[in-house]
Motif scaffolding. Sequence first.
Motif, PDB file in Angstrom:
ATOM      1  N   SER A   1       0.775  -1.200   0.020  1.00 49.98           N
ATOM      2  CA  SER A   1      -0.096  -0.067  -0.077  1.00 49.98           C
ATOM      3  C   SER A   1       0.815   0.993   0.191  1.00 49.98           C
ATOM      4  N   VAL A  96      -3.638   5.798  -6.961  1.00 50.06           N
ATOM      5  CA  VAL A  96      -4.005   4.655  -7.234  1.00 50.06           C
ATOM      6  C   VAL A  96      -2.470   4.141  -7.923  1.00 50.06           C
ATOM      7  N   ARG A  98      -1.599   1.005  -9.457  1.00 50.86           N
ATOM      8  CA  ARG A  98      -1.423   0.550 -10.799  1.00 50.86           C
ATOM      9  C   ARG A  98      -3.218   0.701 -11.204  1.00 50.86           C
ATOM     10  N   ASN A 100      -6.704  -0.198 -12.129  1.00 48.77           N
ATOM     11  CA  ASN A 100      -7.818  -1.164 -11.530  1.00 48.77           C
ATOM     12  C   ASN A 100      -7.535  -1.648 -10.313  1.00 48.77           C
ATOM     13  N   THR A 101      -6.651  -1.132  -9.432  1.00 48.91           N
ATOM     14  CA  THR A 101      -6.304  -1.600  -8.286  1.00 48.91           C
ATOM     15  C   THR A 101      -6.876  -0.529  -7.222  1.00 48.91           C
ATOM     16  N   GLU A 102      -6.929  -0.598  -5.962  1.00 51.06           N
ATOM     17  CA  GLU A 102      -7.570   0.150  -5.026  1.00 51.06           C
ATOM     18  C   GLU A 102      -6.996   1.345  -4.938  1.00 51.06           C
TER      19      GLU A 102
ATOM     20  N   SER B  32     -14.186  -2.678 -11.748  1.00 58.49           N
ATOM     21  CA  SER B  32     -13.546  -3.136 -10.441  1.00 58.49           C
ATOM     22  C   SER B  32     -14.459  -2.334  -9.235  1.00 58.49           C
ATOM     23  N   PHE B  34     -15.465  -1.890  -4.985  1.00 56.83           N
ATOM     24  CA  PHE B  34     -14.453  -1.931  -3.728  1.00 56.83           C
ATOM     25  C   PHE B  34     -15.588  -1.649  -2.739  1.00 56.83           C
ATOM     26  N   SER B  49     -11.680  -5.470  -1.700  1.00 60.52           N
ATOM     27  CA  SER B  49     -12.112  -5.586  -3.056  1.00 60.52           C
ATOM     28  C   SER B  49     -13.090  -6.574  -3.215  1.00 60.52           C
ATOM     29  N   TYR B  51     -14.800  -9.429  -5.778  1.00 59.16           N
ATOM     30  CA  TYR B  51     -14.324 -10.013  -7.119  1.00 59.16           C
ATOM     31  C   TYR B  51     -15.751 -10.773  -7.383  1.00 59.16           C
ATOM     32  N   LYS B  91     -15.354   1.484 -10.588  1.00 58.50           N
ATOM     33  CA  LYS B  91     -14.610   1.998 -11.386  1.00 58.50           C
ATOM     34  C   LYS B  91     -14.933   1.375 -12.771  1.00 58.50           C
ATOM     35  N   TYR B  98     -12.767   6.639 -10.073  1.00 59.43           N
ATOM     36  CA  TYR B  98     -13.469   5.912  -9.213  1.00 59.43           C
ATOM     37  C   TYR B  98     -14.787   6.466  -8.636  1.00 59.43           C
TER      38      TYR B  98
END
Lengths: 114, 110
Positions: A1, A96, A98, A100-102, B32, B34, B49, B51, B91, B98
């Motif tokens: 993180s 962010v 990368r 599509n990550t959180e 995506s 969350f 997250s 899935y 997203k 987001y």
Amino acid sequence: SAVISQKPSRDICQRGTSLTIQCQVDSQVTMMFWYRQQPGQSLTLIATANQGSEATYESGFVIDKFPISRPNLTFSTLTVSNMSPEDSSIYLCSVVARVNTEAFFGQGTRLTVV
Amino acid sequence: RKEVEQDPGPFNVPEGATVAFNCTYSNSASQSFFWYRQDCRKEPKLLMSVYSSGNEDGRFTAQLNRASQYISLLIRDSKLSDSATYLCVVKGSGTYKYIFGTGTRLKVLA
């Protein structure tokens, strides 16, 4: 993180003045965003800070009022210009690492304009 | 219609109860998903997250229903410390943005 340092954590400012908020990340990140959160409300995206070029602003936000800089992949600033009491809010930096990550958030800047 | 919608609550539940939140999204191409938790006067923090196959983390279970365009969060055996606002975040495909829901407030009562 990612570890994000956002400064200042709070400020009380006179109307008509400007405040610059800084956001420093401990690692290079793909995306940096600035949000506003008014009391009891959710987060509203102000703009995406683009490295080395002009920020991308959302509807209702303009560069003259909220100039943003992002000179590199780890640092960004948001300026709230010519402040009025309506600008009183919490401003949050988000990153962010990368696609599509959180997203991770700074601790926020609580701004009060008097 | 808002891009991401949540019931704002508040949900007031006794300790030990099971509580579920739903969140609907309008963009079928969203990629995506969350759940974030936000405590009073604090920044949002990632809870989990979500899935396609669903996922579980201790007392928390998140599920995604693409056909109906909603995600859910189930909290079992609620603790007082679970009291917070839970934010649904989506997203979309082909976008870097987001989108946050308005949040659902949960109060767990002793």
